[in-house]
Design an enzyme around this catalytic site. Structure first.
Site, PDB file in Angstrom:
ATOM      1  N   VAL A 126       0.684  -1.322   0.175  1.00 58.62           N
ATOM      2  CA  VAL A 126       0.009  -0.120  -0.131  1.00 58.62           C
ATOM      3  C   VAL A 126       0.918   1.253   0.120  1.00 58.62           C
ATOM      4  O   VAL A 126       1.814   1.273   0.701  1.00 58.62           O
ATOM      5  CB  VAL A 126      -0.957  -0.005   1.191  1.00 58.62           C
ATOM      6  CG1 VAL A 126      -1.890   1.188   1.266  1.00 58.62           C
ATOM      7  CG2 VAL A 126      -1.749  -1.256   1.090  1.00 58.62           C
ATOM      8  N   LYS A 127       0.696   2.143  -1.043  1.00 63.49           N
ATOM      9  CA  LYS A 127       1.441   3.347  -0.901  1.00 63.49           C
ATOM     10  C   LYS A 127       0.866   4.484  -0.426  1.00 63.49           C
ATOM     11  O   LYS A 127      -0.347   4.702  -0.697  1.00 63.49           O
ATOM     12  CB  LYS A 127       1.639   3.522  -2.583  1.00 63.49           C
ATOM     13  CG  LYS A 127       3.036   4.210  -2.913  1.00 63.49           C
ATOM     14  CD  LYS A 127       2.968   4.281  -4.351  1.00 63.49           C
ATOM     15  CE  LYS A 127       4.125   4.964  -5.005  1.00 63.49           C
ATOM     16  NZ  LYS A 127       4.133   5.381  -6.435  1.00 63.49           N
ATOM     17  N   VAL A 128       1.398   5.126   0.675  1.00 66.10           N
ATOM     18  CA  VAL A 128       0.823   6.558   1.268  1.00 66.10           C
ATOM     19  C   VAL A 128       1.731   7.636   1.125  1.00 66.10           C
ATOM     20  O   VAL A 128       3.092   7.384   0.871  1.00 66.10           O
ATOM     21  CB  VAL A 128       0.611   6.033   2.661  1.00 66.10           C
ATOM     22  CG1 VAL A 128      -0.332   4.819   2.996  1.00 66.10           C
ATOM     23  CG2 VAL A 128       1.944   5.786   3.486  1.00 66.10           C
TER      24      VAL A 128
END
Ligand code: E4P
Length: 217
Positions: free
Chosen positions: A82-84
Site C-alpha cells: 500500500v502506497k501512502v
C-alpha cells in the site's frame, strides 16, 4: 538492485517480465489515470502477472480513510504494497498497516528527515523522488546517498526505492550508491541497453557480413 517497473500498462509489464526484468511494480494515481482503467481491476491484473511487490496508492488525505482504502487495496493480493504519501496522516496509516503485516511504500519523499520518519513508522519501502528534485535544481542522487547512510547507521530494514527516475544514468548511479530498488518507466529500463559504440560496432560487423556474404542459417 531490484528493478520495479513504474507503470500501469499491462503489455509493457508483460514484455519486461518475460525477460526477468520485473521484480515488482509501482503505480500512482497519475499512472492509473493514464491507463484509463479501474484501479482495483488493473491492480489485480498486475498482481496476477508479477510475484513481487505491487504498489497501489491510496487517494484519501485523512488517516482514517487512508487506512480503510489501504485495507481494501491490501485485500487484492498478498503482494500488494500500500502506497501512502509522506504526510503525518500517511505516517499514521503506515504504522497501522505495517503493524497488521501489510507492506507499505511511503511515497513523495524529498528529504532525509522524511525518510527517517518513514523508517520509524515501519515502512517496507521509502520512495525518494530523484527526478522531481533534479527538476528544481536539487541533487536527487545526493538524497539517495544520505538516506543510505542514515539507514545503514542504524540498521533500519526499510528498503530505499529510488523513484522518479528519468534516465538510464539514474539507474546505474542508484545501483552504485546502493539503493535497494529502483522503479523506472519501461522506456528507461529499455534505454539501459543503448550505447553509441554498440550501434557503431554492430554497423561495422554488418558491413563485413554483407561484404563477405557470411551466412549461418
Ligand atoms: C513511483 O513510485 C513514483 O510515483 C514515480 O516514480 C514518479 O515519477 P515522476 O516524477 O516521473 O512522475
Amino acid at each position: 538492485m531490484k528493478f520495479f517497473v513504474d507503470t500501469a500498462e499491462i503489455d509493457a509489464i508483460k514484455e519486461l517480465h518475460a525477460l526477468g526484468m520485473v521484480d515488482g511494480v509501482t503505480t500512482n494515481p497519475s499512472l492509473i489515470a493514464k491507463s484509463g482503467r479501474d484501479i482495483l481491476e488493473v491492480t489485480r491484473e498486475i498482481c496476477d502477472i508479477v510475484d513481487g511487490p505491487v504498489s497501489a496508492e491510496v487517494v484519501a488525505l485523512d488517516a482514517d480513510t487512508m487506512l480503510a482504502e489501504g485495507r481494501k487495496l491490501a485485500k487484492i493480493a498478498d503482494n500488494i504494497a500500500v502506497k501512502v504519501p509522506l504526510t503525518w496522516a500517511g505516517l499514521q496509516t503506515c504504522k497501522a498497516l505495517s503493524d497488521e503485516g501489510t507492506m507499505v511504500n511511503v511515497t513523495l519523499c524529498f528529504s532525509a528527515n522524511q525518510a527517517l520518519l518513514a523508517a520509524k513508522a515501519g515502512a517496507t519501502f521509502i520512495s525518494p523522488f530523484i527526478g522531481r528534485l533534479d527538476d528544481i535544481n536539487i541533487d536527487g542522487l545526493e538524497l539517495i546517498e544520505d538516506i543510505r547512510t542514515i539507514y545503514d547507521n542504524y540498521g533500519f530494514d526499510t528498503q530505499i526505492l529510488a523513484a522518479s527516475i528519468r534516465n538510464a544514468n539514474h539507474m546505474s548511479e542508484c545501483a552504485k550508491i546502493g539503493a535497494d530498488v529502483a522503479t523506472a518507466p519501461p522506456g528507461v529500463i529499455k534505454a539501459m541497453a543503448n550505447h553509441v559504440l554498440t550501434d557503431k560496432g554492430l554497423a561495422g560487423f554488418m558491413a563485413d557480413v554483407e561484404k563477405a556474404g557470411i551466412k549461418i542459417l
